[in-house]
Design a protein around this motif. Structure first.
Motif, mmCIF file in Angstrom:
data_model
loop_
_atom_site.group_PDB
_atom_site.id
_atom_site.type_symbol
_atom_site.label_atom_id
_atom_site.label_comp_id
_atom_site.label_asym_id
_atom_site.label_seq_id
_atom_site.Cartn_x
_atom_site.Cartn_y
_atom_site.Cartn_z
ATOM 1 N N CYS A 241 -6.597 -51.273 -73.926
ATOM 2 C CA CYS A 241 -6.521 -49.808 -73.950
ATOM 3 C C CYS A 241 -5.077 -49.358 -74.163
ATOM 4 C CB CYS A 241 -7.022 -49.220 -72.628
ATOM 5 S SG CYS A 241 -8.790 -49.347 -72.402
ATOM 6 N N ASP A 242 -4.927 -48.280 -74.916
ATOM 7 C CA ASP A 242 -3.599 -47.707 -75.115
ATOM 8 C C ASP A 242 -3.693 -46.181 -75.159
ATOM 9 O OD1 ASP A 242 -4.650 -47.121 -77.628
ATOM 10 O OD2 ASP A 242 -3.391 -48.554 -78.688
ATOM 11 N N TYR A 243 -2.529 -45.566 -75.236
ATOM 12 C CA TYR A 243 -2.434 -44.104 -75.209
ATOM 13 C C TYR A 243 -3.324 -43.459 -76.269
ATOM 14 C CZ TYR A 243 -0.403 -39.482 -75.908
ATOM 15 O OH TYR A 243 -0.229 -38.136 -76.074
ATOM 16 N N LEU A 244 -3.275 -43.958 -77.497
ATOM 17 C CA LEU A 244 -4.050 -43.347 -78.585
ATOM 18 C C LEU A 244 -5.554 -43.455 -78.359
ATOM 19 C CD1 LEU A 244 -2.000 -44.207 -81.789
ATOM 20 C CD2 LEU A 244 -2.300 -41.988 -80.676
ATOM 21 N N PHE A 245 -5.995 -44.547 -77.745
ATOM 22 C CA PHE A 245 -7.423 -44.678 -77.451
ATOM 23 C C PHE A 245 -7.892 -43.520 -76.576
ATOM 24 C CE2 PHE A 245 -10.727 -46.042 -74.460
ATOM 25 C CZ PHE A 245 -11.760 -46.266 -75.352
ATOM 26 N N PHE A 246 -7.163 -43.240 -75.501
ATOM 27 C CA PHE A 246 -7.575 -42.156 -74.606
ATOM 28 C C PHE A 246 -7.334 -40.790 -75.239
ATOM 29 C CE2 PHE A 246 -7.089 -45.730 -71.729
ATOM 30 C CZ PHE A 246 -8.316 -45.681 -71.103
ATOM 31 N N ARG A 247 -6.257 -40.629 -75.956
ATOM 32 C CA ARG A 247 -5.953 -39.351 -76.604
ATOM 33 C C ARG A 247 -7.058 -38.974 -77.593
ATOM 34 N NH1 ARG A 247 -2.915 -35.107 -75.203
ATOM 35 N NH2 ARG A 247 -2.434 -33.930 -77.041
ATOM 36 N N GLU B 285 -15.281 -38.185 -74.143
ATOM 37 C CA GLU B 285 -16.585 -38.621 -74.634
ATOM 38 C C GLU B 285 -16.941 -40.024 -74.143
ATOM 39 O OE1 GLU B 285 -17.657 -37.656 -78.630
ATOM 40 O OE2 GLU B 285 -16.021 -36.194 -78.743
ATOM 41 N N LEU B 286 -17.829 -40.073 -73.165
ATOM 42 C CA LEU B 286 -18.226 -41.337 -72.542
ATOM 43 C C LEU B 286 -18.738 -42.338 -73.567
ATOM 44 C CD1 LEU B 286 -18.652 -43.062 -70.042
ATOM 45 C CD2 LEU B 286 -20.843 -41.916 -69.700
ATOM 46 N N SER B 287 -19.483 -41.880 -74.553
ATOM 47 C CA SER B 287 -20.023 -42.806 -75.556
ATOM 48 C C SER B 287 -18.910 -43.550 -76.285
ATOM 49 C CB SER B 287 -20.901 -42.054 -76.559
ATOM 50 O OG SER B 287 -20.153 -41.073 -77.241
ATOM 51 N N LYS B 288 -17.776 -42.914 -76.496
ATOM 52 C CA LYS B 288 -16.641 -43.566 -77.155
ATOM 53 C C LYS B 288 -15.828 -44.407 -76.172
ATOM 54 C CE LYS B 288 -16.123 -40.137 -80.784
ATOM 55 N NZ LYS B 288 -15.215 -39.160 -81.400
ATOM 56 N N LEU B 289 -15.715 -43.938 -74.931
ATOM 57 C CA LEU B 289 -14.950 -44.663 -73.918
ATOM 58 C C LEU B 289 -15.593 -45.999 -73.554
ATOM 59 C CD1 LEU B 289 -14.045 -41.707 -71.550
ATOM 60 C CD2 LEU B 289 -12.508 -42.901 -73.123
ATOM 61 N N ARG B 290 -16.912 -46.062 -73.600
ATOM 62 C CA ARG B 290 -17.633 -47.289 -73.222
ATOM 63 C C ARG B 290 -17.182 -48.520 -74.014
ATOM 64 N NH1 ARG B 290 -22.169 -46.670 -69.820
ATOM 65 N NH2 ARG B 290 -22.816 -44.500 -69.686
ATOM 66 N N ALA B 291 -16.634 -48.300 -75.182
ATOM 67 C CA ALA B 291 -16.179 -49.418 -76.021
ATOM 68 C C ALA B 291 -15.130 -50.278 -75.306
ATOM 69 C CB ALA B 291 -15.606 -48.896 -77.333
ATOM 70 N N LYS B 292 -14.391 -49.684 -74.368
ATOM 71 C CA LYS B 292 -13.330 -50.430 -73.678
ATOM 72 C C LYS B 292 -13.516 -50.446 -72.169
ATOM 73 C CE LYS B 292 -10.059 -50.280 -77.333
ATOM 74 N NZ LYS B 292 -8.859 -50.989 -77.628
ATOM 75 N N MET B 293 -14.754 -50.248 -71.728
ATOM 76 C CA MET B 293 -15.053 -50.313 -70.298
ATOM 77 C C MET B 293 -15.708 -51.649 -69.986
ATOM 78 S SD MET B 293 -16.508 -46.442 -69.805
ATOM 79 C CE MET B 293 -16.598 -46.384 -68.027
ATOM 80 N N ARG C 53 -13.117 -49.070 -59.864
ATOM 81 C CA ARG C 53 -13.208 -47.710 -60.388
ATOM 82 C C ARG C 53 -12.159 -47.551 -61.485
ATOM 83 N NH1 ARG C 53 -13.279 -43.009 -56.165
ATOM 84 N NH2 ARG C 53 -15.452 -43.580 -56.052
ATOM 85 N N ALA C 54 -12.592 -46.978 -62.606
ATOM 86 C CA ALA C 54 -11.690 -46.707 -63.726
ATOM 87 C C ALA C 54 -11.394 -45.210 -63.765
ATOM 88 C CB ALA C 54 -12.339 -47.155 -65.034
ATOM 89 N N TYR C 55 -10.107 -44.868 -63.859
ATOM 90 C CA TYR C 55 -9.657 -43.483 -63.936
ATOM 91 C C TYR C 55 -8.986 -43.259 -65.282
ATOM 92 C CZ TYR C 55 -9.849 -43.362 -58.792
ATOM 93 O OH TYR C 55 -10.240 -43.410 -57.480
ATOM 94 N N ALA C 56 -9.104 -42.057 -65.834
ATOM 95 C CA ALA C 56 -8.384 -41.748 -67.076
ATOM 96 C C ALA C 56 -8.329 -40.248 -67.330
ATOM 97 C CB ALA C 56 -9.048 -42.427 -68.263
ATOM 98 N N CYS C 57 -7.222 -39.844 -67.921
ATOM 99 C CA CYS C 57 -7.101 -38.508 -68.501
ATOM 100 C C CYS C 57 -6.761 -38.767 -69.970
ATOM 101 C CB CYS C 57 -6.026 -37.686 -67.785
ATOM 102 S SG CYS C 57 -4.367 -38.414 -67.841
#
Length: 83
Positions: A27-33, A38-46, A53-57
């Motif tokens: 995971c990197d800054y651009l991935f979260f930015r 969108e959970l469907s996109k975040l799941r790719a790196k969960m 527990r995973a936290y992110a902004c």
């Protein structure tokens, strides 16, 4: 136990939390930015991990699998968003 209304003062985004997951090390800054909130996109790196527990902004992220005081991490700008 943590506040479920955390807000980041750096990106002014709500901090999302996901029980029983951690973030992949790639995971990197651009991935979260590009993918928050969108959970469907975040799941790719969960990664599933019971008890974690995973936290992110949009600008910061953390995986926690043991009791941790997030206030000691100075680079995090997460505050209670009020209930």
């Amino acid at each position: 136990r943590t506040c479920d209304q955390l807000r980041c003062t750096a990106c002014d985004f709500r901090v999302s939390l996901f029980n029983d997951y951690i973030w992949d090390q790639s995971c990197d800054y651009l991935f979260f930015r590009n993918n928050m909130p969108e959970l469907s996109k975040l799941r790719a790196k969960m990664i599933k991990k019971k008890g974690a527990r995973a936290y992110a902004c949009q600008c910061s992220w953390r995986s926690v699998d043991e009791l941790t005081d997030l206030q000691t991490e100075q680079q995090l700008r997460w505050v209670c968003g009020k209930h």
